[in-house]
Design an enzyme around this catalytic site. Structure first.
Site, PDB file in Angstrom:
ATOM      1  N   THR A  34       0.823  -1.210   0.000  1.00 34.99           N
ATOM      2  CA  THR A  34       0.000   0.000   0.000  1.00 34.99           C
ATOM      3  C   THR A  34       0.854   1.256   0.000  1.00 34.99           C
ATOM      4  OG1 THR A  34      -1.833  -1.126   1.042  1.00 34.99           O
ATOM      5  CG2 THR A  34      -1.743   1.233   1.383  1.00 34.99           C
ATOM      6  N   SER A  81       1.426  -7.616  -0.469  1.00 35.44           N
ATOM      7  CA  SER A  81       2.192  -8.575   0.339  1.00 35.44           C
ATOM      8  C   SER A  81       1.422  -9.832   0.724  1.00 35.44           C
ATOM      9  CB  SER A  81       2.768  -7.902   1.583  1.00 35.44           C
ATOM     10  OG  SER A  81       1.772  -7.696   2.538  1.00 35.44           O
ATOM     11  N   THR A 114       1.560  -4.219   4.311  1.00 37.77           N
ATOM     12  CA  THR A 114       1.433  -4.474   5.750  1.00 37.77           C
ATOM     13  C   THR A 114       0.882  -5.872   6.062  1.00 37.77           C
ATOM     14  OG1 THR A 114      -0.758  -3.462   5.787  1.00 37.77           O
ATOM     15  CG2 THR A 114       1.119  -2.034   6.321  1.00 37.77           C
ATOM     16  N   ASP A 115       0.218  -6.502   5.087  1.00 36.17           N
ATOM     17  CA  ASP A 115      -0.456  -7.783   5.388  1.00 36.17           C
ATOM     18  C   ASP A 115       0.491  -8.843   5.936  1.00 36.17           C
ATOM     19  OD1 ASP A 115      -2.741  -6.605   4.508  1.00 36.17           O
ATOM     20  OD2 ASP A 115      -3.028  -7.866   2.748  1.00 36.17           O
TER      21      ASP A 115
HETATM   22  N1  ASP Z   1      -2.716  -5.700   0.805  1.00 34.06           N
HETATM   23  C1  ASP Z   1      -1.708  -4.704   1.094  1.00 34.06           C
HETATM   24  C2  ASP Z   1      -0.367  -5.410   1.165  1.00 34.06           C
HETATM   25  O1  ASP Z   1      -0.112  -6.076   2.127  1.00 34.06           O
HETATM   26  C3  ASP Z   1      -2.036  -3.993   2.344  1.00 34.06           C
HETATM   27  C4  ASP Z   1      -1.020  -2.975   2.786  1.00 34.06           C
HETATM   28  O2  ASP Z   1       0.060  -2.835   2.281  1.00 34.06           O
HETATM   29  O3  ASP Z   1      -1.353  -2.253   3.750  1.00 34.06           O
HETATM   30  O4  ASP Z   1       0.415  -5.287   0.272  1.00 34.06           O
END
Ligand code: ASP
Length: 352
Positions: A34, A81, A114-115
């Protein structure tokens, strides 16, 4: 003609880079997420494309970084991620080790979704062989959003990686003005910018007023203190997680064994408890040579050791101790690259 163009391009890139000899050199390894996400409007904060923007775009968006460090960017992958793979984890660890062995590199920042950020941070915490700072950073709002958290998180991460006081503290997770240990940090909220927490264990420190403040160190072995060496490893053993629930059975355990799992993490209820019907399947798995580790789906606390006459001890289940299921999985993968000996693997779960 070609030569002239090349010389002009080189001159331009050197003029643009303006490296300052008195500043630390920080490498940014970008993986997407993200923090590099783009949406069609500045109010769209869900359903955007993660990993859309290239690292140079992120660097260009935060020119203030150049006041604190000479920053170079490298695109490792451009993914959301949730699609992280062992292959990318290994590539990241090897690249970190290569860069950190260079005396000219002072620290590394990894931009990440963040995932699964906590899994990558913990994997690097066990496989990077250096005292130099490695900071994993992400964002909860895409780069195109109003109040995007990425640019400030990235600036903070670069300053943290450039801070000599951040050395030898293990891999750090830095988002939302908070510094967490890779061992402790976990994503706790689906959308909120304060998503990374270390639950009751607490933060390592704060980033406030442009300064880094550390309050404590992690007590678990990390980075240069670990026994894991992935320099010659191209594949990690399969380890699956089975999540406990009411009316559970051993269907997923059997499927994991059939799929070739060398290890299974039980995300047990409470203090690593397992439904009796699932327990039977896990005991069978141990008999077939699969290493079973009991963790907990509760999200905090430790799974306490069991007595010799306990049913789980007798079945040969190991104890995941302080790690949540997704981090227990990472450690078990690395442990299985070294040994199959349950005693040795149990030792690793208490040390790391
Ligand atoms: N789906 C995203 C990821 O993990 C969420 C994020 O980055 O906050 O790449």
């Amino acid at each position: 003609m070609k030569k002239t163009l090349l010389a002009a391009a080189l001159a331009l890139s050197m003029a643009g880079s303006a490296f300052a000899a008195d500043l630390p050199n920080i490498s940014i390894l970008a993986t997407g997420g993200t923090i590099a996400g783009a949406a069609s409007s500045n109010t769209q904060v869900t359903g955007y494309k993660a990993g859309a923007l290239a690292i140079q775009t992120l660097i260009d968006a935060v020119p203030a970084m150049k006041d604190y460090a000479n920053v170079t960017g490298e695109q490792i992958v451009k993914i959301s991620s949730n699609n992280m793979t062992d292959e990318v984890l290994l590539k990241l660890a090897k690249r970190c080790n290569e860069l950190l062995a260079d005396p000219k590199v002072d620290g590394i920042v990894i931009t990440h979704g963040t995932d699964t950020l906590e899994e990558t941070a913990y994997f690097l915490n066990l496989t990077v062989k250096s005292k130099k700072p490695v900071v994993v950073v992400g964002a909860m709002r895409p780069a195109t959003a109003i109040s995007a958290d990425g640019p400030m998180n990235l600036l903070n991460a670069v300053k943290l990686a450039a801070d000599p006081n951040a050395q030898d503290r293990g891999v750090l997770v830095a988002l939302n003005d908070q510094i967490n240990a890779a061992h402790d940090a976990t994503k706790t909220n689906t959308t909120n910018v304060a998503t990374f927490q270390a639950h009751d264990i607490g933060l390592l420190g704060y980033i406030a007023g442009g300064q880094n403040y550390f309050f404590r160190d992690t007590t678990f072995k990390h980075t240069h203190e670990t026994e894991f060496d992935v320099s010659k490893i191209d594949k990690l053993p399969r380890v699956d997680i089975v999540y406990s629930h009411a009316s559970d059975d051993s269907v997923l355990v059997d499927a994991a064994v059939k799929a070739g799992a060398k290890g299974i993490i039980s995300a047990g209820s409470g203090n690593g408890s397992i439904h009796q019907d699932t327990e039977k399947g896990l005991a069978e798995a141990v008999k077939k040579g699969v290493v079973v580790v009991r963790s907990s789906r509760t999200g905090s606390g430790i799974v306490t050791p069991t007595d010799p006459d306990n049913q789980y001890t007798k079945a040969g289940f190991l104890n995941g101790y302080s790690l949540n299921p997704q981090k227990a999985r990472i450690l078990l993968q690395l442990a299985l690259t070294k040994t199959q000996d349950p005693k040795e693997i149990q030792r690793m779960f208490t040390e790391y």
